[in-house]
Write a protein that holds these residues in place. Structure first.
Motif, mmCIF file in Angstrom:
data_model
loop_
_atom_site.group_PDB
_atom_site.id
_atom_site.type_symbol
_atom_site.label_atom_id
_atom_site.label_comp_id
_atom_site.label_asym_id
_atom_site.label_seq_id
_atom_site.Cartn_x
_atom_site.Cartn_y
_atom_site.Cartn_z
ATOM 1 N N ALA A 161 7.827 -54.303 18.648
ATOM 2 C CA ALA A 161 8.434 -55.637 18.649
ATOM 3 C C ALA A 161 9.335 -55.854 19.867
ATOM 4 O O ALA A 161 9.571 -56.985 20.268
ATOM 5 C CB ALA A 161 9.238 -55.831 17.369
ATOM 6 N N LYS A 162 9.817 -54.771 20.479
ATOM 7 C CA LYS A 162 10.747 -54.881 21.591
ATOM 8 C C LYS A 162 10.112 -54.590 22.945
ATOM 9 O O LYS A 162 10.783 -54.687 23.965
ATOM 10 C CB LYS A 162 11.901 -53.902 21.391
ATOM 11 C CG LYS A 162 12.721 -54.154 20.144
ATOM 12 C CD LYS A 162 13.774 -53.082 20.029
ATOM 13 C CE LYS A 162 14.512 -53.177 18.706
ATOM 14 N NZ LYS A 162 15.456 -52.083 18.542
ATOM 15 N N MET A 163 8.859 -54.212 22.963
ATOM 16 C CA MET A 163 8.268 -53.800 24.240
ATOM 17 C C MET A 163 8.018 -54.981 25.164
ATOM 18 O O MET A 163 7.957 -56.124 24.730
ATOM 19 C CB MET A 163 6.981 -53.014 24.022
ATOM 20 C CG MET A 163 5.779 -53.821 23.663
ATOM 21 S SD MET A 163 4.376 -52.697 23.521
ATOM 22 C CE MET A 163 3.094 -53.767 24.075
ATOM 23 N N VAL A 164 7.909 -54.671 26.433
ATOM 24 C CA VAL A 164 7.637 -55.673 27.453
ATOM 25 C C VAL A 164 6.207 -55.463 27.928
ATOM 26 O O VAL A 164 5.798 -54.345 28.211
ATOM 27 C CB VAL A 164 8.609 -55.526 28.646
ATOM 28 C CG1 VAL A 164 8.263 -56.519 29.740
ATOM 29 C CG2 VAL A 164 10.037 -55.716 28.175
ATOM 30 N N ARG A 165 5.461 -56.541 28.017
ATOM 31 C CA ARG A 165 4.084 -56.469 28.490
ATOM 32 C C ARG A 165 3.928 -57.444 29.643
ATOM 33 O O ARG A 165 4.374 -58.579 29.573
ATOM 34 C CB ARG A 165 3.125 -56.841 27.361
ATOM 35 C CG ARG A 165 1.699 -56.918 27.823
ATOM 36 C CD ARG A 165 0.801 -57.411 26.727
ATOM 37 N NE ARG A 165 -0.442 -57.855 27.317
ATOM 38 C CZ ARG A 165 -1.520 -58.096 26.631
ATOM 39 N NH1 ARG A 165 -1.511 -57.944 25.326
ATOM 40 N NH2 ARG A 165 -2.607 -58.503 27.225
ATOM 41 N N PHE A 166 3.288 -56.959 30.689
ATOM 42 C CA PHE A 166 3.020 -57.809 31.844
ATOM 43 C C PHE A 166 1.537 -58.138 31.848
ATOM 44 O O PHE A 166 0.696 -57.245 31.882
ATOM 45 C CB PHE A 166 3.396 -57.075 33.142
ATOM 46 C CG PHE A 166 4.863 -56.770 33.227
ATOM 47 C CD1 PHE A 166 5.742 -57.701 33.751
ATOM 48 C CD2 PHE A 166 5.360 -55.562 32.776
ATOM 49 C CE1 PHE A 166 7.096 -57.422 33.834
ATOM 50 C CE2 PHE A 166 6.709 -55.274 32.850
ATOM 51 C CZ PHE A 166 7.582 -56.211 33.379
ATOM 52 N N ASP A 167 1.208 -59.408 31.792
ATOM 53 C CA ASP A 167 -0.190 -59.826 31.788
ATOM 54 C C ASP A 167 -0.765 -59.955 33.194
ATOM 55 O O ASP A 167 -1.975 -59.975 33.364
ATOM 56 C CB ASP A 167 -0.344 -61.164 31.053
ATOM 57 C CG ASP A 167 -0.075 -61.021 29.562
ATOM 58 O OD1 ASP A 167 -0.443 -59.980 28.984
ATOM 59 O OD2 ASP A 167 0.510 -61.949 28.984
ATOM 60 N N ARG A 168 0.092 -60.090 34.183
ATOM 61 C CA ARG A 168 -0.362 -60.164 35.576
ATOM 62 C C ARG A 168 0.502 -59.215 36.389
ATOM 63 O O ARG A 168 1.716 -59.345 36.434
ATOM 64 C CB ARG A 168 -0.214 -61.579 36.118
ATOM 65 C CG ARG A 168 -1.179 -62.556 35.487
ATOM 66 C CD ARG A 168 -1.010 -63.911 36.074
ATOM 67 N NE ARG A 168 -1.620 -63.882 37.409
ATOM 68 C CZ ARG A 168 -1.970 -64.955 38.070
ATOM 69 N NH1 ARG A 168 -1.737 -66.144 37.545
ATOM 70 N NH2 ARG A 168 -2.534 -64.871 39.252
ATOM 71 N N ALA A 169 -0.142 -58.290 37.024
ATOM 72 C CA ALA A 169 0.574 -57.340 37.869
ATOM 73 C C ALA A 169 -0.242 -57.130 39.135
ATOM 74 O O ALA A 169 -1.473 -57.152 39.097
ATOM 75 C CB ALA A 169 0.770 -56.023 37.131
#
Length: 176
Positions: A4-12
């Motif tokens: 629930a706290k993680m960070v996800r990058f959809d564009r890198a």
């Protein structure tokens, strides 16, 4: 709880075409040209070598396993910053040039090379399934505040296919 706290990058976007420079740019926030890199290699006895000058192209052994690495760079890293703030900063190491002495994973409080040692394919790196299993096992017991970094080697040459992926596919579809 971590999901629930993680960070996800959809564009890198990679900062460099070579893995070591790109990974280190991500971990430091600095462009590769602003960092000190050394020419490093691994000799036939799997000992690390730091070259003061690049070996001649005729030195086949030296160029067999040669890369640039931030061995003597002192840039503050994301891992070091989070570790000093109480995070457990763990790097799952899939490849010899990510071992701590090469500098890319500097700042991590924990360097887990168990998967590398158990599944290394002739010094070409660990396969994605083995590394992913190790990452999932870590997440099952992860502390509340952590940084986990791992890097899949499968899309890198020499390509060792698994599943239904065609080894003749160009590099981009293999990354996707």
């Amino acid at each position: 709880p971590w999901l629930a706290k993680m960070v996800r990058f959809d564009r890198a976007y990679a900062a460099a075409v070579r893995t070591n420079e790109s990974a280190y740019a991500f971990l430091t926030g600095r462009w590769p040209h602003a960092v000190r890199y050394d020419t490093v290699g691994v000799d036939s006895d799997e000992r690390m070598r730091v070259y003061e000058t690049a070996p001649p192209l005729t030195d086949v052994e030296a160029w067999k396993q040669r890369h640039l690495a931030p061995v003597r760079d002192a840039t503050v890293t994301l891992a070091g910053t989070l570790a000093s703030a109480g995070f457990e900063a763990t790097a799952l190491l899939p490849y010899i040039f990510f071992l701590p002495q090469f500098g890319v994973t500097r700042g991590f409080t924990r360097h887990d090379d168990a998967v590398y040692r158990a599944h290394n394919l002739d010094n070409k790196g660990v396969t994605g399934p083995a590394l992913t299993d190790a990452a999932l096992a870590y997440l099952e017991r992860a502390p509340e505040r952590f940084l986990l970094w791992f890097h899949n080697m499968d899309p890198h040459a020499p390509y060792v296919p698994y599943g239904d992926l065609d080894p003749k596919l160009p590099m981009q579809p293999r990354y996707l």
